[in-house]
Design an enzyme around this catalytic site. Structure first.
Site, mmCIF file in Angstrom:
data_model
loop_
_atom_site.group_PDB
_atom_site.id
_atom_site.type_symbol
_atom_site.label_atom_id
_atom_site.label_comp_id
_atom_site.label_asym_id
_atom_site.label_seq_id
_atom_site.Cartn_x
_atom_site.Cartn_y
_atom_site.Cartn_z
ATOM 1 N N SER A 54 0.824 -1.213 0.000
ATOM 2 C CA SER A 54 0.000 0.000 0.000
ATOM 3 C C SER A 54 0.853 1.256 0.000
ATOM 4 O O SER A 54 2.022 1.248 0.380
ATOM 5 C CB SER A 54 -0.915 0.003 1.221
ATOM 6 O OG SER A 54 -1.705 -1.164 1.258
HETATM 7 N N1 SAH Z 1 -0.862 -4.424 3.713
HETATM 8 C C1 SAH Z 1 -0.381 -5.003 2.486
HETATM 9 C C2 SAH Z 1 -1.413 -4.795 1.407
HETATM 10 C C3 SAH Z 1 -1.363 -5.806 0.348
HETATM 11 S S1 SAH Z 1 -2.638 -5.573 -0.862
HETATM 12 C C4 SAH Z 1 0.917 -4.338 2.084
HETATM 13 O O1 SAH Z 1 1.013 -3.131 2.267
HETATM 14 O O2 SAH Z 1 1.794 -5.016 1.568
HETATM 15 C C5 SAH Z 1 -4.001 -6.398 -0.096
HETATM 16 C C6 SAH Z 1 -3.820 -7.860 0.168
HETATM 17 O O3 SAH Z 1 -5.070 -8.388 0.566
HETATM 18 C C7 SAH Z 1 -3.354 -8.688 -1.030
HETATM 19 O O4 SAH Z 1 -2.139 -9.291 -0.728
HETATM 20 C C8 SAH Z 1 -4.474 -9.705 -1.221
HETATM 21 O O5 SAH Z 1 -4.022 -10.983 -1.597
HETATM 22 C C9 SAH Z 1 -5.095 -9.730 0.173
HETATM 23 N N2 SAH Z 1 -6.468 -10.233 0.234
HETATM 24 C C10 SAH Z 1 -7.509 -9.984 -0.609
HETATM 25 N N3 SAH Z 1 -8.610 -10.642 -0.202
HETATM 26 C C11 SAH Z 1 -8.256 -11.326 0.910
HETATM 27 C C12 SAH Z 1 -8.960 -12.223 1.786
HETATM 28 N N4 SAH Z 1 -10.247 -12.536 1.592
HETATM 29 N N5 SAH Z 1 -8.287 -12.745 2.822
HETATM 30 C C13 SAH Z 1 -6.980 -12.460 3.056
HETATM 31 N N6 SAH Z 1 -6.258 -11.633 2.265
HETATM 32 C C14 SAH Z 1 -6.895 -11.076 1.208
#
Ligand code: SAH
Length: 207
Positions: A54
Site C-alpha cells: 500500500s
Molecule cells: N498491507 C499489504 C497490502 C497488500 S494488498 C501491504 O502493504 O503489503 C491487499 C492484500 O489483501 C493482497 O495481498 C491480497 O491478496 C489480500 N487479500 C484480498 N482478499 C483477501 C482475503 N479474503 N483474505 C486475506 N487476504 C486477502
C-alpha cells in the site's frame, strides 16, 4: 528518512508511537528486488500476484484511525508484504495476520521475521471469515484492519470484535471507521476517495 518526515509534515502521521514505528521499520525490506529504488516513494508498488504494497500515506492514515496500542489483539486482513504487520508489531500489538495468496503468505511472513519480529501469528487463508477460534480465545479482537476492499463488511469481523472495538476497512473506494457500540450497534464513519485491491472471498462474491 525523508518519506517519514514528509508524512509527518503532511499531517498524515501524528501518533508518536506510529512515528517511531515508521522510522524503525524500513519499507525497503518489504518491497521486492525490482522495486527497491522506489521504496521511499509515496506510491503503492507491485509485489507480484497482481497485488501491491500500500501507499505509505494510506497506511499512515489507516493506522492513525486504528490507533494501535501495546497489548491490543489485532486481526490484520491482507498482510501482503508484511510492512503494516511489522509496524503493528513494533507498536507492541499482538498481531494475527491473514493473507490468502500462498506466495505472498510465505514472502510477507519471511519479511516480517527477517526484521526480528517473532510474536506475529500468520494465517494463510481467506480472511473474510475472520479467525473465530482466536477471537474466542482472546475474548474478541480489540481492533481489525483490512487492506483489501469489499462491497460490505464481512459479518464475521463484526461478530469477532469486542464491544468498544474498532474496524478500519475499505469498502468500495472509501475507508470506513467502524466502532462497536453494543453487540449489534455499529457507528460507521467514511473517509472518501481511496483505491484498494479487491477483497476476494473463497466462498461467495458478496464481500
Ligand atoms: N498491507 C499489504 C497490502 C497488500 S494488498 C501491504 O502493504 O503489503 C491487499 C492484500 O489483501 C493482497 O495481498 C491480497 O491478496 C489480500 N487479500 C484480498 N482478499 C483477501 C482475503 N479474503 N483474505 C486475506 N487476504 C486477502
Amino acid at each position: 528518512m525523508a518519506l517519514v518526515d514528509d508524512l509527518v509534515e503532511k499531517g498524515a502521521l501524528k501518533n508518536p508511537n506510529l512515528i517511531r514505528a515508521f522510522r524503525a521499520v524500513d519499507r525497503w525490506d518489504f518491497v521486492p528486488e525490482p522495486m527497491k529504488d522506489f521504496a521511499y516513494v509515496d506510491e503503492p508498488l507491485a509485489i507480484g500476484e497482481g497485488q501491491t504494497i500500500s501507499q505509505p500515506w494510506t497506511v499512515a492514515f489507516m493506522l492513525e484511525l486504528l490507533s494501535p496500542s501495546p497489548g491490543d489483539n489485532i486481526m490484520e486482513v491482507g498482510y501482503g508484504s508484511g510492512w503494516q504487520t511489522a509496524l503493528l508489531a513494533y507498536v507492541g500489538a499482538n498481531v494475527y495476520a491473514v493473507e490468502r495468496i500462498p506466495k505472498l503468505c510465505e514472502w510477507g511472513k519471511r519479511n516480517v521475521e527477517k526484521c526480528g519480529f517473532r510474536g506475529v501469528k500468520f494465517f494463510c487463508q481467506d480472511g473474510t471469515m475472520g479467525l473465530p477460534d482466536i477471537a474466542k480465545r482472546v475474548g474478541g479482537f480489540d481492533k481489525i484492519i483490512a487492506a483489501a476492499s469489499g462491497r460490505e463488511l464481512p459479518p464475521a469481523w463484526k461478530n469477532q470484535l469486542k464491544t468498544g472495538g474498532k474496524i478500519i476497512a475499505p469498502i468500495g473506494h472509501s475507508i470506513f471507521e467502524f466502532t462497536k457500540r453494543t453487540k449489534a450497534a455499529f457507528d460507521a464513519f467514511p473517509h472518501h476517495s481511496f483505491a484498494f485491491v479487491p477483497l476476494i472471498s473463497d466462498n461467495d462474491s458478496k464481500w
